[in-house]
Design a protein around this motif. Structure first.
Motif, PDB file in Angstrom:
ATOM      1  N   ASP A   1       0.831  -1.202   0.000  1.00 50.38           N
ATOM      2  CA  ASP A   1       0.000   0.000   0.000  1.00 50.38           C
ATOM      3  C   ASP A   1       0.866   1.253   0.000  1.00 50.38           C
ATOM      4  O   ASP A   1       0.380   2.354   0.222  1.00 50.38           O
ATOM      5  N   GLY A   2       2.160   1.070  -0.239  1.00 44.26           N
ATOM      6  CA  GLY A   2       3.077   2.202  -0.273  1.00 44.26           C
ATOM      7  C   GLY A   2       3.649   2.572   1.082  1.00 44.26           C
ATOM      8  O   GLY A   2       4.377   3.556   1.201  1.00 44.26           O
ATOM      9  N   THR A   3       3.332   1.784   2.128  1.00 44.00           N
ATOM     10  CA  THR A   3       3.860   2.082   3.459  1.00 44.00           C
ATOM     11  C   THR A   3       5.350   1.766   3.514  1.00 44.00           C
ATOM     12  O   THR A   3       5.773   0.681   3.134  1.00 44.00           O
ATOM     13  N   LYS A   4       6.135   2.739   3.967  1.00 39.72           N
ATOM     14  CA  LYS A   4       7.564   2.522   4.199  1.00 39.72           C
ATOM     15  C   LYS A   4       7.812   2.755   5.682  1.00 39.72           C
ATOM     16  O   LYS A   4       7.632   3.860   6.190  1.00 39.72           O
ATOM     17  N   TRP A   5       8.168   1.687   6.384  1.00 40.93           N
ATOM     18  CA  TRP A   5       8.438   1.774   7.814  1.00 40.93           C
ATOM     19  C   TRP A   5       9.813   2.381   8.009  1.00 40.93           C
ATOM     20  O   TRP A   5      10.784   1.978   7.373  1.00 40.93           O
ATOM     21  N   LEU A   6       9.909   3.365   8.918  1.00 38.87           N
ATOM     22  CA  LEU A   6      11.128   4.149   9.081  1.00 38.87           C
ATOM     23  C   LEU A   6      11.880   3.876  10.381  1.00 38.87           C
ATOM     24  O   LEU A   6      13.069   4.165  10.471  1.00 38.87           O
ATOM     25  N   GLY A   7      11.191   3.369  11.392  1.00 33.51           N
ATOM     26  CA  GLY A   7      11.904   3.120  12.638  1.00 33.51           C
ATOM     27  C   GLY A   7      10.984   2.836  13.799  1.00 33.51           C
ATOM     28  O   GLY A   7       9.803   3.188  13.788  1.00 33.51           O
ATOM     29  N   LEU A   8      11.550   2.194  14.797  1.00 33.45           N
ATOM     30  CA  LEU A   8      10.826   1.819  16.005  1.00 33.45           C
ATOM     31  C   LEU A   8      11.559   2.384  17.208  1.00 33.45           C
ATOM     32  O   LEU A   8      12.780   2.257  17.316  1.00 33.45           O
ATOM     33  N   ASN A   9      10.805   2.979  18.122  1.00 36.37           N
ATOM     34  CA  ASN A   9      11.351   3.491  19.368  1.00 36.37           C
ATOM     35  C   ASN A   9      10.549   2.889  20.514  1.00 36.37           C
ATOM     36  O   ASN A   9       9.364   3.195  20.665  1.00 36.37           O
ATOM     37  N   ILE A  10      11.175   2.007  21.281  1.00 35.01           N
ATOM     38  CA  ILE A  10      10.528   1.428  22.460  1.00 35.01           C
ATOM     39  C   ILE A  10      10.689   2.431  23.591  1.00 35.01           C
ATOM     40  O   ILE A  10      11.809   2.755  23.995  1.00 35.01           O
ATOM     41  N   LYS A  11       9.588   2.926  24.109  1.00 33.68           N
ATOM     42  CA  LYS A  11       9.625   3.910  25.185  1.00 33.68           C
ATOM     43  C   LYS A  11       9.608   3.255  26.564  1.00 33.68           C
ATOM     44  O   LYS A  11      10.187   3.778  27.506  1.00 33.68           O
ATOM     45  N   ARG A  12       8.925   2.100  26.651  1.00 35.48           N
ATOM     46  CA  ARG A  12       8.786   1.459  27.966  1.00 35.48           C
ATOM     47  C   ARG A  12       8.419  -0.006  27.779  1.00 35.48           C
ATOM     48  O   ARG A  12       7.624  -0.354  26.913  1.00 35.48           O
ATOM     49  N   HIS A  13       9.019  -0.871  28.603  1.00 31.48           N
ATOM     50  CA  HIS A  13       8.641  -2.286  28.689  1.00 31.48           C
ATOM     51  C   HIS A  13       8.388  -2.539  30.172  1.00 31.48           C
ATOM     52  O   HIS A  13       9.306  -2.473  30.977  1.00 31.48           O
ATOM     53  N   GLN A  14       7.130  -2.783  30.506  1.00 29.49           N
ATOM     54  CA  GLN A  14       6.755  -2.974  31.911  1.00 29.49           C
ATOM     55  C   GLN A  14       6.220  -4.382  32.112  1.00 29.49           C
ATOM     56  O   GLN A  14       5.223  -4.766  31.494  1.00 29.49           O
ATOM     57  N   VAL A  15       6.890  -5.134  32.975  1.00 28.09           N
ATOM     58  CA  VAL A  15       6.430  -6.468  33.336  1.00 28.09           C
ATOM     59  C   VAL A  15       5.397  -6.293  34.444  1.00 28.09           C
ATOM     60  O   VAL A  15       5.699  -5.749  35.499  1.00 28.09           O
ATOM     61  N   ILE A  16       4.166  -6.741  34.190  1.00 28.74           N
ATOM     62  CA  ILE A  16       3.090  -6.642  35.180  1.00 28.74           C
ATOM     63  C   ILE A  16       3.209  -7.801  36.178  1.00 28.74           C
ATOM     64  O   ILE A  16       3.176  -7.602  37.376  1.00 28.74           O
TER      65      ILE A  16
END
Length: 134
Positions: free
Chosen positions: A69-84
């Motif tokens: 569909d023309g989507t170009k993924w540019l990057g991922l930024n994980i802000k938080r990983h919380q184990v419940i």
């Protein structure tokens, strides 16, 4: 010698030592964050079967259509990983992408559950900052 291709999830690791083994079914994600990263990479690489198999059965759509569909993924930024607890976790992330030259941000707080030792994506809240300011 050609350098190993970097993993699309922005971990800084080569794909073959990061999301590749998860996509191939050789390993299960050890954490919810690792599963989130592998799911992002699967979107980049259009790996619909992996995305469906890593989605919890209670919320999994019957199919995905990641046709171009023309989507170009540019990057991922994980802000938080919380184990419940041992079997529940939350991952807050921002994924940047472009469609038709225009940039977008997908901001989500995702919920994950572990069953039989395997992590699954359940669901998430999109753009949580908008809900908090409303």
């Amino acid at each position: 010698m050609k350098p190993a291709a970097a993993c699309p999830c922005n971990s800084g690791k080569p794909y073959a030592a990061c999301c590749g083994p998860l996509h191939a079914g050789a390993e299960n994600a050890p954490t919810a964050e690792a599963l989130m990263r592998s799911r992002y990479s699967a979107y980049v690489l259009s790996l619909e079967p992996y995305l469906l198999s890593s989605w919890h059965a209670s919320t999994r759509p019957p199919e995905l259509d990641l046709s171009d569909d023309g989507t170009k993924w540019l990057g991922l930024n994980i802000k938080r990983h919380q184990v419940i607890d041992e079997n529940h976790a939350v991952v807050e992330f921002i994924a940047r992408y472009r469609i038709g030259g225009r940039g977008y941000r997908l901001y989500e707080i995702s919920r994950f559950v572990r069953e039989d030792g395997r992590w699954f994506y359940v669901d998430g809240d999109l753009n949580p900052q908008e809900k908090n300011s409303a």
